[in-house]
Design a protein around this motif. Structure first.
Motif, PDB file in Angstrom:
ATOM      1  N   LYS A  79       1.188  -1.032   0.366  1.00  0.00           N
ATOM      2  CA  LYS A  79       0.055  -0.285  -0.045  1.00  0.00           C
ATOM      3  C   LYS A  79       1.122   1.301   0.063  1.00  0.00           C
ATOM      4  O   LYS A  79       0.410   2.217  -0.075  1.00  0.00           O
ATOM      5  CB  LYS A  79      -1.332  -0.416   1.889  1.00  0.00           C
ATOM      6  CG  LYS A  79      -2.083  -0.948   0.926  1.00  0.00           C
ATOM      7  CD  LYS A  79      -3.088  -1.347   1.905  1.00  0.00           C
ATOM      8  CE  LYS A  79      -4.018  -2.256   2.199  1.00  0.00           C
ATOM      9  NZ  LYS A  79      -4.325  -2.909   3.508  1.00  0.00           N
ATOM     10  N   SER A  97       0.851  -0.847   4.830  1.00  0.00           N
ATOM     11  CA  SER A  97       0.237  -1.405   5.171  1.00  0.00           C
ATOM     12  C   SER A  97       0.077  -2.141   6.638  1.00  0.00           C
ATOM     13  O   SER A  97       0.433  -2.581   7.348  1.00  0.00           O
ATOM     14  CB  SER A  97       0.322  -2.564   4.048  1.00  0.00           C
ATOM     15  OG  SER A  97      -1.411  -4.002   4.524  1.00  0.00           O
ATOM     16  N   ALA A 106      -8.641  -2.704   2.474  1.00  0.00           N
ATOM     17  CA  ALA A 106      -8.624  -1.941   1.901  1.00  0.00           C
ATOM     18  C   ALA A 106      -7.519  -0.491   2.158  1.00  0.00           C
ATOM     19  O   ALA A 106      -6.672  -0.187   2.132  1.00  0.00           O
ATOM     20  CB  ALA A 106      -8.853  -1.541   0.474  1.00  0.00           C
ATOM     21  N   PHE A 109      -4.101   1.646   5.498  1.00  0.00           N
ATOM     22  CA  PHE A 109      -2.770   2.047   5.754  1.00  0.00           C
ATOM     23  C   PHE A 109      -2.289   2.955   6.487  1.00  0.00           C
ATOM     24  O   PHE A 109      -3.477   3.198   7.061  1.00  0.00           O
ATOM     25  CB  PHE A 109      -2.307   2.124   4.432  1.00  0.00           C
ATOM     26  CG  PHE A 109      -3.190   3.227   4.519  1.00  0.00           C
ATOM     27  CD1 PHE A 109      -3.084   4.224   3.867  1.00  0.00           C
ATOM     28  CD2 PHE A 109      -4.655   3.096   3.132  1.00  0.00           C
ATOM     29  CE1 PHE A 109      -3.943   5.317   3.324  1.00  0.00           C
ATOM     30  CE2 PHE A 109      -5.198   4.354   3.281  1.00  0.00           C
ATOM     31  CZ  PHE A 109      -5.156   5.198   2.514  1.00  0.00           C
TER      32      PHE A 109
END
Ligand code: FES
Length: 160
Positions: A79, A97, A106, A109
């Motif tokens: 990420k 991440s 998703a 982070f």
């Protein structure tokens, strides 16, 4: 009769709620026994092909001209990578991440907090030291993954 039916539905509702709560807790139970050997962010990050150079004169390097400065490298790692200057010749490159739930979420982070000493996850709020990725506050129990860095005075190489 009607109250018996109501009671039956109430029982079903309560059991469903208990089941959902148990399922949610499972994530936390998993996290509490995690380490670098069984953390999915670590295993995924280790498989990333990272070989990235930041030249000292470049715009991207500008914030790194000062000790305590940082920059984000997008499109590398899982990420993105946070690069921070610890001192004149030492840099750290951290996978953004979050190790708590980064593989399943998703949006999990880290971002640098004001004062440039810590980074915080955007989902459950784990806080990590910016200088080495170690944990300041949970629920994460594993520190951020670190990529290797090499500085020759002109270019900073970040690699895996
Ligand atoms: S995803 Fe939960 S603390 Fe990061």
């Amino acid at each position: 009769m009607a109250s018996a039916t109501m009671f039956k539905y109430l029982k079903i509702a309560l059991f469903s709620l208990a089941f959902i709560a148990l399922a949610a807790c499972k994530k936390d139970k998993k996290t509490s026994v995690q380490n670098v050997n069984n953390n999915c962010v670590y295993s995924n990050a280790m498989q990333q092909q990272v070989n990235y150079t930041i030249l000292s004169g470049s715009a991207q390097f500008f914030p790194l001209n000062v000790i305590g400065g940082y920059t984000y490298v997008a499109g590398y790692g899982l990420k993105g990578i946070l690069v921070y200057r610890i001192n004149t010749n030492q840099f750290v490159a951290l996978e953004r991440s979050c190790t708590h739930d980064g593989c399943d979420n998703a949006n999990a982070f880290v971002k640098v907090l004001t004062g440039n000493t810590s980074v915080k996850d955007s989902i459950c709020g784990s806080i990590f030291n910016i200088t080495d990725g170690t944990i300041q506050n949970g629920p994460a129990t594993v520190g951020l993954f670190q990529y290797h860095t090499s500085w020759d005075g002109n270019q900073l190489l970040i690699y895996n």
